[in-house]
Design a protein around this motif. Structure first.
Motif, PDB file in Angstrom:
ATOM      1  N   LYS A 344       0.850  -1.197   0.000  1.00 51.22           N
ATOM      2  CA  LYS A 344       0.000   0.000   0.000  1.00 51.22           C
ATOM      3  C   LYS A 344       0.883   1.243   0.000  1.00 51.22           C
ATOM      4  O   LYS A 344       1.819   1.363   0.800  1.00 51.22           O
ATOM      5  CB  LYS A 344      -0.899  -0.001   1.243  1.00 51.22           C
ATOM      6  CG  LYS A 344      -1.825   1.213   1.365  1.00 51.22           C
ATOM      7  CD  LYS A 344      -2.940   1.163   0.349  1.00 51.22           C
ATOM      8  CE  LYS A 344      -3.881   2.364   0.493  1.00 51.22           C
ATOM      9  NZ  LYS A 344      -4.660   2.325   1.732  1.00 51.22           N
ATOM     10  N   VAL A 347       2.470   3.232   3.234  1.00 47.56           N
ATOM     11  CA  VAL A 347       2.456   2.362   4.409  1.00 47.56           C
ATOM     12  C   VAL A 347       3.732   1.514   4.424  1.00 47.56           C
ATOM     13  O   VAL A 347       4.056   0.857   3.428  1.00 47.56           O
ATOM     14  CB  VAL A 347       1.222   1.439   4.414  1.00 47.56           C
ATOM     15  CG1 VAL A 347       1.268   0.481   5.600  1.00 47.56           C
ATOM     16  CG2 VAL A 347      -0.054   2.266   4.444  1.00 47.56           C
ATOM     17  N   THR A 349       5.774  -1.600   4.875  1.00 36.50           N
ATOM     18  CA  THR A 349       5.364  -2.998   4.755  1.00 36.50           C
ATOM     19  C   THR A 349       6.584  -3.903   4.798  1.00 36.50           C
ATOM     20  O   THR A 349       7.570  -3.661   4.098  1.00 36.50           O
ATOM     21  CB  THR A 349       4.621  -3.235   3.427  1.00 36.50           C
ATOM     22  OG1 THR A 349       3.515  -2.340   3.341  1.00 36.50           O
ATOM     23  CG2 THR A 349       4.126  -4.668   3.330  1.00 36.50           C
ATOM     24  N   SER A 419      -7.846   1.868  -1.854  1.00 31.75           N
ATOM     25  CA  SER A 419      -8.386   1.742  -0.503  1.00 31.75           C
ATOM     26  C   SER A 419      -9.773   1.117  -0.572  1.00 31.75           C
ATOM     27  O   SER A 419     -10.446   1.177  -1.607  1.00 31.75           O
ATOM     28  CB  SER A 419      -8.478   3.112   0.182  1.00 31.75           C
ATOM     29  OG  SER A 419      -7.200   3.699   0.311  1.00 31.75           O
ATOM     30  N   LYS A 425     -15.916   3.351   6.669  1.00 33.03           N
ATOM     31  CA  LYS A 425     -14.748   3.059   7.496  1.00 33.03           C
ATOM     32  C   LYS A 425     -13.743   2.248   6.690  1.00 33.03           C
ATOM     33  O   LYS A 425     -14.089   1.226   6.092  1.00 33.03           O
ATOM     34  CB  LYS A 425     -15.168   2.278   8.743  1.00 33.03           C
ATOM     35  CG  LYS A 425     -14.023   1.987   9.698  1.00 33.03           C
ATOM     36  CD  LYS A 425     -14.526   1.245  10.937  1.00 33.03           C
ATOM     37  CE  LYS A 425     -13.383   0.947  11.891  1.00 33.03           C
ATOM     38  NZ  LYS A 425     -13.852   0.216  13.100  1.00 33.03           N
ATOM     39  N   GLU A 426     -12.468   2.699   6.686  1.00 31.23           N
ATOM     40  CA  GLU A 426     -11.457   2.011   5.888  1.00 31.23           C
ATOM     41  C   GLU A 426     -11.125   0.651   6.498  1.00 31.23           C
ATOM     42  O   GLU A 426     -10.965   0.512   7.713  1.00 31.23           O
ATOM     43  CB  GLU A 426     -10.181   2.849   5.773  1.00 31.23           C
ATOM     44  CG  GLU A 426      -9.138   2.207   4.857  1.00 31.23           C
ATOM     45  CD  GLU A 426      -7.987   3.127   4.498  1.00 31.23           C
ATOM     46  OE1 GLU A 426      -7.112   2.696   3.725  1.00 31.23           O
ATOM     47  OE2 GLU A 426      -7.967   4.282   4.980  1.00 31.23           O
ATOM     48  N   TYR A 428      -8.622  -2.345   7.224  1.00 28.73           N
ATOM     49  CA  TYR A 428      -7.174  -2.494   7.403  1.00 28.73           C
ATOM     50  C   TYR A 428      -6.741  -3.868   6.917  1.00 28.73           C
ATOM     51  O   TYR A 428      -7.315  -4.889   7.302  1.00 28.73           O
ATOM     52  CB  TYR A 428      -6.814  -2.318   8.878  1.00 28.73           C
ATOM     53  CG  TYR A 428      -5.382  -2.656   9.203  1.00 28.73           C
ATOM     54  CD1 TYR A 428      -4.330  -1.935   8.646  1.00 28.73           C
ATOM     55  CD2 TYR A 428      -5.081  -3.705  10.066  1.00 28.73           C
ATOM     56  CE1 TYR A 428      -3.019  -2.244   8.934  1.00 28.73           C
ATOM     57  CE2 TYR A 428      -3.769  -4.025  10.368  1.00 28.73           C
ATOM     58  CZ  TYR A 428      -2.745  -3.291   9.798  1.00 28.73           C
ATOM     59  OH  TYR A 428      -1.445  -3.606  10.085  1.00 28.73           O
ATOM     60  N   PRO A 430      -3.487  -6.160   7.034  1.00 29.59           N
ATOM     61  CA  PRO A 430      -2.192  -6.170   7.720  1.00 29.59           C
ATOM     62  C   PRO A 430      -1.020  -6.678   6.896  1.00 29.59           C
ATOM     63  O   PRO A 430       0.114  -6.282   7.130  1.00 29.59           O
ATOM     64  CB  PRO A 430      -2.437  -7.090   8.925  1.00 29.59           C
ATOM     65  CG  PRO A 430      -3.551  -7.979   8.499  1.00 29.59           C
ATOM     66  CD  PRO A 430      -4.424  -7.144   7.615  1.00 29.59           C
ATOM     67  N   VAL A 433      -2.275  -6.129   0.592  1.00 27.55           N
ATOM     68  CA  VAL A 433      -3.171  -5.016   0.280  1.00 27.55           C
ATOM     69  C   VAL A 433      -3.935  -5.287  -1.012  1.00 27.55           C
ATOM     70  O   VAL A 433      -3.533  -6.120  -1.832  1.00 27.55           O
ATOM     71  CB  VAL A 433      -2.380  -3.699   0.162  1.00 27.55           C
ATOM     72  CG1 VAL A 433      -1.664  -3.395   1.457  1.00 27.55           C
ATOM     73  CG2 VAL A 433      -1.398  -3.748  -1.000  1.00 27.55           C
ATOM     74  N   SER A 452     -15.593  -7.727   7.585  1.00 26.83           N
ATOM     75  CA  SER A 452     -16.102  -6.362   7.733  1.00 26.83           C
ATOM     76  C   SER A 452     -17.579  -6.279   7.376  1.00 26.83           C
ATOM     77  O   SER A 452     -18.290  -5.385   7.838  1.00 26.83           O
ATOM     78  CB  SER A 452     -15.303  -5.400   6.846  1.00 26.83           C
ATOM     79  OG  SER A 452     -13.959  -5.331   7.263  1.00 26.83           O
TER      80      SER A 452
END
Length: 532
Positions: A344, A347, A349, A419, A425-426, A428, A430, A433, A452
């Protein structure tokens, strides 16, 4: 109550639980208890047994040096639950110390840890040994023992010999118990210069900048193999050249001695020598099939050397100059692969880059292994070669060149700015991506998007199939197929589900709509907007 006023051997007094031990609750991570002491410096220990029958000796405290009550906690070792607390005992190893007394114990308490998904935790910081880097000066090599020959081990051994010879090592230590006769060993090591085995008796010699003491614990410990080693060791520690780094080479770690107290005594003597002389002391011991590890304990450096048949075989190069020690660990691999293809944008990683051994095992590259790496990208990028942590702000495709020994691999890394929002709400992700694949479809890890949306996700490993369940809906997807079973009906989509970085990637529109959600795409922000 104990009385150690008689005798000079190791003396102990035991509190033994009935029925083979006191079973600790499932999930116990540590136990604690209150101890009433009289400041006589007693060594208090416990014997713990796991469900497989493996017994471990734990130190509750090495010295009861207080008056009155004190609370003490002890962590349990790794092992199969449930554990049993078999005994708690007082022990005295010093033949000159004559004591007797009473210790009171109360409030034995087990601390039970909750269950959680460790994959969602941030990675723990790693300890970086500053000595783990290329040095100069006198160079010697270290490798693990050699199992009975088969083609995989023979090829791995050949690679180890080539690396050591290519670095022109002056001397090579083979660490571990010899597993075959000397004639076979010499044939296996044909072509390797100037080598010496541990586990072949006691010996001492010096090289430029370094002194070596070889110990033999092949029968379980120094004493059971040849008790004269203790006398020789204490004599040689007094006379050895203190200006040189000292390497103690042994076929098993002190923690693996058949007598744990003898292992503790060896560590104590080496610590006292290091503190009194200021000499750098390194212990090179066999880790058998475990991977390489290094730690500093009470002024002594302990290095665990893996066997050639380890899942992570490696050789170690030591460099000594003016009493300073450096080392490099080189994994024995045939090729390099990456399981991370997409990160991402913006971010940091950790890239999952592995070396593959001759028999197909994966070795995670990065610290402690010696690698050379370079990032090729025409935009700003951050990269840590020890942890393989990568960060780029601008989307595109970077190339990382990774070299281990003579093995070189170029790895493309796609930087994605996609995204996913669920009800604003985004989501996540981990370790893998979302990205846009060659079919121009947005691929997402099915677990995180489905959960989600309130669904339950499971994995059928036998059929390589992911199963998603929500309310009355059941969806089954097989890796590599562009269709799914939705409530017993076959539904096709225009790209295939794939397994990437151990995550099942599916087209986001299909999985969301199959679970009753609405999907939108914001081209300006590269955002998938899911509502349900």
């Amino acid at each position: 109550t104990y009385d150690f006023t008689e005798g000079t051997d190791t003396r102990a007094a035991y509190l033994t639980y009935q029925n083979g031990g006191k079973t600790l609750p499932e999930g116990t991570a540590k136990f604690g208890l209150r101890i009433y002491g009289q400041a006589q410096g007693e060594w208090l220990r416990a014997a713990i047994q796991d469900a497989s029958g493996k017994e471990t000796i734990l130190d509750i405290t090495k010295s009861v040096d207080w008056h009155d009550w004190r609370w003490v906690e002890v962590n349990l070792p790794a092992g199969k639950a449930p554990f049993k607390l078999k005994t708690i005992y007082v022990v005295e190893t010093n033949p000159e110390k004559k004591t007797k007394g009473t210790i009171y114990l109360d409030d034995l308490t087990a601390f039970v840890a909750g269950k959680y998904d460790e994959s969602l935790l941030p990675p723990a910081p790693i300890w970086i040994d500053t000595a783990n880097q290329k040095g100069s000066g006198f160079t010697f090599g270290v490798m693990g023992t050699i199992p009975a020959a088969n083609q995989n081990h023979t090829n791995t051994l050949a690679l180890a010999k080539n690396i050591l010879n290519r670095h022109n090592t002056t001397f090579n230590a083979i660490v571990g118990k010899p597993l075959t006769d000397e004639t076979t060993l010499n044939a296996q090591l044909n072509g390797l210069k100037n080598y010496k085995f541990s586990g072949k008796g006691y010996s001492v010699f010096t090289e430029t900048g370094a002194a070596f003491i070889f110990l033999d614990a092949t029968k379980g410990s120094l004493r059971t193999t040849d008790y004269n080693q203790w006398l020789n060791l204490q004599k040689d520690l007094k006379t050895i050249d203190k200006s040189k780094a000292l390497f103690v080479v042994i076929d098993r770690a002190p923690e693996s001695f058949s007598d744990p107290l003898e292992g503790e005594l060896l560590k104590k003597i080496l610590t006292e020598h290091a503190e009194a002389s200021g000499q750098a002391v390194w212990v090179l011991a066999s880790g058998e099939t475990a991977s390489f590890s290094s730690k500093a304990v009470n002024g002594v450096n302990y290095v665990s050397i893996p066997a050639i048949n380890s899942k992570e075989p490696s050789v170690t190069l030591f460099y000594i100059s003016n009493g300073n020690v450096n080392y490099q660990v080189i994994p024995l691999i045939d090729k390099i692969i990456s399981e991370t293809t997409t990160v991402k944008a913006g971010v940091a990683t950790k890239l999952n880059i592995y070396g593959i051994t001759h028999n197909g095992n994966k070795i995670p590259l990065g610290y402690p292994y010696a690698t050379e790496s370079e990032v090729l990208y025409d935009k700003p990028v951050g990269f840590d070669p020890k942890t393989f942590t990568f960060k780029a702000v601008d989307p595109g495709t970077a190339e990382i060149q990774v070299k281990v020994g003579e093995t070189l691999q170029s790895i493309p890394i796609q930087i994605s700015d996609v995204s996913v929002l669920v009800n604003g709400k985004e989501v996540y992700f981990p370790d893998q991506v979302p990205y846009i694949n060659k079919d121009n479809r947005t691929m997402v890890p099915v677990r995180f998007v489905s959960e989600s949306l309130g669904a339950k996700v499971s994995w059928d490993n036998d059929n390589r199939m992911v199963i998603i369940e929500k309310d009355n809906a059941t969806i089954k997807l097989k890796i590599g197929e562009n269709k799914a079973d939705v409530n017993g009906k076959t539904v096709s989509f225009d790209t295939s589900a794939v397994l990437q970085n151990d995550r099942t990637m599916v087209p986001v529109r299909f999985i969301s709509e199959a679970l009753g959600a609405e999907v939108g795409w914001n081209q300006d922000t590269k955002t998938v907007e899911i509502k349900y």
